[in-house]
Design an enzyme around this catalytic site. Structure first.
Site, PDB file in Angstrom:
ATOM      1  N   ASN A 190       0.825  -1.219   0.000  1.00  0.00           N
ATOM      2  CA  ASN A 190       0.000   0.000   0.000  1.00  0.00           C
ATOM      3  C   ASN A 190       0.850   1.256   0.000  1.00  0.00           C
ATOM      4  OD1 ASN A 190      -2.418   1.752   0.631  1.00  0.00           O
ATOM      5  ND2 ASN A 190      -1.253   2.043   2.521  1.00  0.00           N
TER       6      ASN A 190
ATOM      7  N   ARG B  42      -8.319   5.234   1.625  1.00  0.00           N
ATOM      8  CA  ARG B  42      -7.590   4.647   0.491  1.00  0.00           C
ATOM      9  C   ARG B  42      -6.533   5.599  -0.061  1.00  0.00           C
ATOM     10  NH1 ARG B  42     -12.726   2.019  -0.270  1.00  0.00           N
ATOM     11  NH2 ARG B  42     -12.434  -0.187   0.295  1.00  0.00           N
TER      12      ARG B  42
ATOM     13  N   ASP C 101       1.763   7.046   0.293  1.00  0.00           N
ATOM     14  CA  ASP C 101       0.677   6.201  -0.200  1.00  0.00           C
ATOM     15  C   ASP C 101       0.750   6.014  -1.710  1.00  0.00           C
ATOM     16  OD1 ASP C 101      -2.717   5.940  -0.594  1.00  0.00           O
ATOM     17  OD2 ASP C 101      -1.664   4.848   0.978  1.00  0.00           O
TER      18      ASP C 101
ATOM     19  N   ARG D 216      -0.067 -12.609   2.621  1.00  0.00           N
ATOM     20  CA  ARG D 216      -0.858 -11.799   3.540  1.00  0.00           C
ATOM     21  C   ARG D 216      -0.700 -10.376   3.022  1.00  0.00           C
ATOM     22  NH1 ARG D 216       0.352  -7.386   7.242  1.00  0.00           N
ATOM     23  NH2 ARG D 216      -1.243  -7.360   8.914  1.00  0.00           N
TER      24      ARG D 216
ATOM     25  N   ASP E 243      -0.842  -6.719   3.399  1.00  0.00           N
ATOM     26  CA  ASP E 243      -0.871  -5.717   4.469  1.00  0.00           C
ATOM     27  C   ASP E 243      -1.751  -4.512   4.083  1.00  0.00           C
ATOM     28  OD1 ASP E 243       0.389  -4.532   6.959  1.00  0.00           O
ATOM     29  OD2 ASP E 243       0.986  -3.021   5.482  1.00  0.00           O
TER      30      ASP E 243
ATOM     31  N   HIS F  59      -6.699  -0.126   2.836  1.00  0.00           N
ATOM     32  CA  HIS F  59      -6.225   1.165   2.347  1.00  0.00           C
ATOM     33  C   HIS F  59      -5.962   1.176   0.844  1.00  0.00           C
ATOM     34  CE1 HIS F  59      -6.031   2.417   6.509  1.00  0.00           C
ATOM     35  NE2 HIS F  59      -5.607   1.181   6.736  1.00  0.00           N
TER      36      HIS F  59
ATOM     37  N   GLU G 286      -5.453  -8.203   4.898  1.00  0.00           N
ATOM     38  CA  GLU G 286      -5.650  -7.584   6.207  1.00  0.00           C
ATOM     39  C   GLU G 286      -6.650  -6.448   6.065  1.00  0.00           C
ATOM     40  OE1 GLU G 286      -3.266  -4.679   7.622  1.00  0.00           O
ATOM     41  OE2 GLU G 286      -3.760  -4.944   9.724  1.00  0.00           O
TER      42      GLU G 286
ATOM     43  N   ARG H  74      -4.839 -19.376  11.830  1.00  0.00           N
ATOM     44  CA  ARG H  74      -3.425 -18.965  11.895  1.00  0.00           C
ATOM     45  C   ARG H  74      -3.021 -18.862  13.357  1.00  0.00           C
ATOM     46  NH1 ARG H  74      -2.313 -13.137   9.699  1.00  0.00           N
ATOM     47  NH2 ARG H  74      -3.321 -12.656  11.681  1.00  0.00           N
TER      48      ARG H  74
HETATM   49  C1  QV4 Z   1       4.003   8.889  13.283  1.00  0.00           C
HETATM   50  C2  QV4 Z   1       2.683   9.522  13.654  1.00  0.00           C
HETATM   51  C3  QV4 Z   1       1.922   9.870  12.383  1.00  0.00           C
HETATM   52  C4  QV4 Z   1       2.748  10.813  11.558  1.00  0.00           C
HETATM   53  C5  QV4 Z   1       4.061  10.124  11.202  1.00  0.00           C
HETATM   54  C6  QV4 Z   1       4.928  11.071  10.441  1.00  0.00           C
HETATM   55  O1  QV4 Z   1       1.920   8.580  14.420  1.00  0.00           O
HETATM   56  O2  QV4 Z   1       0.673  10.480  12.725  1.00  0.00           O
HETATM   57  O3  QV4 Z   1       2.070  11.174  10.376  1.00  0.00           O
HETATM   58  O4  QV4 Z   1       4.760   9.690  12.396  1.00  0.00           O
HETATM   59  O5  QV4 Z   1       6.059  10.378   9.955  1.00  0.00           O
HETATM   60  C7  QV4 Z   1       5.184   3.770  12.819  1.00  0.00           C
HETATM   61  C8  QV4 Z   1       5.000   4.504  14.142  1.00  0.00           C
HETATM   62  C9  QV4 Z   1       4.042   5.681  13.946  1.00  0.00           C
HETATM   63  C10 QV4 Z   1       4.608   6.620  12.878  1.00  0.00           C
HETATM   64  C11 QV4 Z   1       4.771   5.791  11.589  1.00  0.00           C
HETATM   65  C12 QV4 Z   1       5.391   6.618  10.464  1.00  0.00           C
HETATM   66  O6  QV4 Z   1       4.432   3.602  15.093  1.00  0.00           O
HETATM   67  O7  QV4 Z   1       3.931   6.392  15.178  1.00  0.00           O
HETATM   68  O8  QV4 Z   1       3.675   7.665  12.613  1.00  0.00           O
HETATM   69  O9  QV4 Z   1       5.633   4.674  11.809  1.00  0.00           O
HETATM   70  O10 QV4 Z   1       6.623   7.065  10.822  1.00  0.00           O
HETATM   71  C13 QV4 Z   1       2.980  -0.879  11.790  1.00  0.00           C
HETATM   72  C14 QV4 Z   1       2.792  -0.279  13.185  1.00  0.00           C
HETATM   73  C15 QV4 Z   1       2.707   1.243  13.117  1.00  0.00           C
HETATM   74  C16 QV4 Z   1       3.931   1.766  12.397  1.00  0.00           C
HETATM   75  C17 QV4 Z   1       3.877   1.199  10.962  1.00  0.00           C
HETATM   76  C18 QV4 Z   1       4.982   1.744  10.075  1.00  0.00           C
HETATM   77  O11 QV4 Z   1       1.580  -0.770  13.736  1.00  0.00           O
HETATM   78  O12 QV4 Z   1       2.694   1.750  14.436  1.00  0.00           O
HETATM   79  O13 QV4 Z   1       3.926   3.220  12.388  1.00  0.00           O
HETATM   80  O14 QV4 Z   1       4.023  -0.218  11.045  1.00  0.00           O
HETATM   81  O15 QV4 Z   1       6.233   1.476  10.616  1.00  0.00           O
HETATM   82  C19 QV4 Z   1      -4.815   0.348  10.832  1.00  0.00           C
HETATM   83  C20 QV4 Z   1      -4.684  -0.252   9.441  1.00  0.00           C
HETATM   84  C21 QV4 Z   1      -4.019  -1.600   9.466  1.00  0.00           C
HETATM   85  C22 QV4 Z   1      -2.698  -1.518  10.226  1.00  0.00           C
HETATM   86  C23 QV4 Z   1      -3.011  -1.030  11.647  1.00  0.00           C
HETATM   87  C24 QV4 Z   1      -1.744  -0.938  12.492  1.00  0.00           C
HETATM   88  O16 QV4 Z   1      -5.970  -0.368   8.841  1.00  0.00           O
HETATM   89  O17 QV4 Z   1      -3.761  -2.044   8.128  1.00  0.00           O
HETATM   90  O18 QV4 Z   1      -3.601   0.271  11.566  1.00  0.00           O
HETATM   91  N1  QV4 Z   1      -2.022  -2.831  10.254  1.00  0.00           N
HETATM   92  C25 QV4 Z   1      -0.979  -3.075   9.255  1.00  0.00           C
HETATM   93  C26 QV4 Z   1       0.161  -3.885   9.860  1.00  0.00           C
HETATM   94  C27 QV4 Z   1       0.905  -3.020  10.877  1.00  0.00           C
HETATM   95  C28 QV4 Z   1       1.588  -1.864  10.144  1.00  0.00           C
HETATM   96  C29 QV4 Z   1       0.796  -1.354   9.020  1.00  0.00           C
HETATM   97  C30 QV4 Z   1      -0.396  -1.871   8.644  1.00  0.00           C
HETATM   98  C31 QV4 Z   1       1.475  -0.350   8.157  1.00  0.00           C
HETATM   99  O19 QV4 Z   1      -0.344  -5.034  10.481  1.00  0.00           O
HETATM  100  O20 QV4 Z   1       1.881  -3.769  11.580  1.00  0.00           O
HETATM  101  O21 QV4 Z   1       1.768  -0.767  11.082  1.00  0.00           O
HETATM  102  O22 QV4 Z   1       2.177  -1.116   7.198  1.00  0.00           O
HETATM  103  O23 QV4 Z   1      -5.812  -0.300  11.541  1.00  0.00           O
HETATM  104 CA    CA Z   2      -3.648   3.639   0.016  1.00  0.00          CA
END
Ligand code: QV4
Ligand code: CA
Length: 520
Positions: free
Chosen positions: A121, A179, A188, A216, A218, A222, A254, A358
């Protein structure tokens, strides 16, 4: 093609921790359970396929994202840096492309499939400073949208389609934001563009040609379903070295849908399976007896109680997000930190016919709960001083050391994976409950489980549906040679058996199946 697995001796002695070699029953079962070996190195995955997962009847492994990602230094090397790709080069904390290729080959050779967690994504955070702090050293400039190793440039992102002030998703009630805007600031990608579709499909096809059996996907919520459909339609068939001609990738997406948002998991049903987050959240709340809920409420477990259709569901108790407060499910989610309830939840999931199951396999971290939030939720896998991931050590009793939890190796969970394979395709039958939290049910004529989550004794004779004979309870032990290392259950010729489970039992569960039946 899947090689037929004869019954195998598990050399690591998983029996009673006495170093007894554990003999898995003959492979008269259909492997069906996926294990998520979260953050494991490829060489460790390969060994686990050969020494444990194949003889144990596991269907496959979900591996962590194999692509090159940003190296995050603050906090130091969080697990989530792997969800910030900077290219589709296949080198990561889990290993090199060659190690990945070797692992896929070795696992497929013993009939264990590999499902790759693909992050398609987005790329890394827009806020990441330009440079080459990445796991393969590729240069990128996220702020400028430049990822030359793919290549992507600014025009390949959705900035022109997102109208929020921050450029991030600000409301999940607006399907266009969800999205087209940045998920927590991550660049994005514009999947309506031919170039992006081509690069994403190219990445996934490289994995398929290496022998991966599926994905899977991710953050599927979105991405627009029609864009995903266009990408999936370009995917190659599975590699015929191991899979029948014309086999298609197994895809599970997901999509967190607990209700209350306009985007529904059902929008993605036409493309593949969908993660059913209600499963772990609801089952966890029932086992915790939140709001007076009780196990007997599970008699209608499945579509009748609000879950998605079974054939569309990827079922799980916890995942890498919500076991640390990142995903959905909140405090209801049960994890390895509460082993007694966790094994009850996993045993129920593996015994019940609903969905594709799983099982999570985690690592421990220095959890520090402050007002219910874990300040250390970012902590990455067990690692060496240079930041590299520690190998997974296996102790003489078959458990894992060095901080690896290996839930999939806990004997009750391991044995319930076999139960699921032995009973695959068999309908749920002979449901019994006491109106409280004592339940029992069978799976055709091949398996039967009894769970006591009440504070009082369960002492009852039940119709199991099984052929008469003596069975080994596979929760307190298993069949070893001609005997049982745990409790025995005698089923008489009309299928009835007596079960006694004390609320103080180590695990208030009993389960039997036809591969755990002693010879007459
Ligand atoms: C921070 C601020 C943002 C800001 C950004 C600026 O919070 O508001 O805009 O900085 O750079 C990490 C940090 C997070 C940070 C971000 C970007 O935790 O604080 O933003 O990086 O720097 C995982 C973790 C996130 C992590 C992300 C990227 O959970 O915390 O963010 O990886 O490293 C929704 C979605 C669902 C998602 C779920 C977590 O619908 O799809 O949230 N789950 C999947 C994965 C998950 C992963 C992602 C998606 C992203 O299972 O592990 O998020 O790929 O529900
Ligand atoms: Ca998207």
């Amino acid at each position: 093609m899947k090689k037929v697995r004869a019954g195998s001796v598990l050399a690591v002695g998983l029996g009673l921790g006495l170093g007894l070699a554990y003999t898995f029953p003959p492979s008269t079962r259909r492997p069906s359970t996926i294990v998520h070996l979260f953050e494991w190195r490829w060489s460790d995955v390969a060994q686990e396929c050969e020494r444990y997962l194949a003889p144990g009847g596991f269907d496959g492994v979900q591996i962590s994202p194999p692509t090159e990602n940003i190296v995050v230094t603050s906090p130091p090397r969080p697990w989530w840096e792997r969800y910030q790709p900077v290219s589709y080069d296949l080198c990561s904390r889990s290993g090199t492309e060659q190690e990945l290729r070797d692992m896929i080959c070795r696992c497929n050779n013993v009939g264990v499939k590999i499902y790759a967690d693909v992050v398609i994504n987005h790329m890394c955070s827009a806020g990441a400073a330009a440079g080459s702090r990445s796991t393969c050293g590729s240069y990128f400039n996220a702020g400028a949208g430049e990822f030359p190793s793919v290549p992507y440039s600014a025009c390949h992102f959705n900035d022109d389609k997102c109208f929020t002030r921050s450029g991030n998703i600000e409301s999940y009630q607006d399907i266009h934001q969800v999205r087209n805007c940045r998920l927590v600031g991550l660049r994005d990608l514009a999947h309506d563009q031919e170039h992006v579709r081509g690069r994403v499909a190219g990445y996934m096809n490289k994995l398929l040609d290496m022998g991966v059996a599926g994905f899977r996907v991710d953050a599927s919520k979105h991405m627009w379903p029609e864009d995903l459909k266009a990408i999936y339609s370009r995917l190659h068939n599975l590699n015929t070295t191991w899979f029948p001609e014309g086999s298609r990738p197994f895809i599970y997406q997901e999509v967190i849908d607990l209700g209350g948002e306009p985007i529904k998991g059902s929008e993605y049903f036409g493309l593949g399976l969908v993660t059913e987050f209600k499963y772990g959240a609801k089952l966890g709340s029932v086992i915790r007896k939140l709001g007076g809920q009780k196990l007997s409420d599970l008699k209608s477990w499945g579509e009748d109680c609000g879950l998605m259709p079974s054939e569309k569901a990827l079922a799980f108790i916890d995942n890498h997000d919500n076991q640390r407060g990142h995903g959905a499910g909140g405090d209801a989610i049960i994890t390895f930190w509460e082993p007694r309830m966790y094994q009850m939840a996993v045993a129920f999931m593996l015994a019940h016919p609903y969905g594709r199951a799983r099982v999570m396999s985690s690592y421990r971290w220095d959890r520090r709960l402050v007002k219910g939030k874990d300040e250390n939720d970012w902590m990455g896998p067990p690692s060496l001083p240079d930041g590299s991931t520690k190998p997974v050590s296996i102790r003489s009793d078959g458990s894992c050391g060095d901080g690896w939890v290996c839930e999939h190796r806990w004997p009750p969970i391991r044995n319930m994976v076999v139960f699921r394979g032995v009973t695959a395709g068999e309908p749920l039958c002979n449901w019994w409950d006491n109106g409280g939290s004592q339940i029992a049910f069978g799976r055709g004529g091949r398996g039967f489980i009894v769970i006591n989550n009440d504070d009082c004794l369960l002492d009852v004779s039940l119709q199991t549906g099984l052929p008469g004979g003596t069975y080994c309870d596979i929760i307190s032990g298993q069949r070893e040679g001609g005997g049982c290392s745990g409790k025995r259950v005698v089923v008489d010729d009309d299928g009835k058996a007596h079960f006694t489970i004390h609320p103080s039992d180590l695990l208030p569960i009993m389960a039997i199946h036809t591969d755990a039946k002693l010879p007459k």
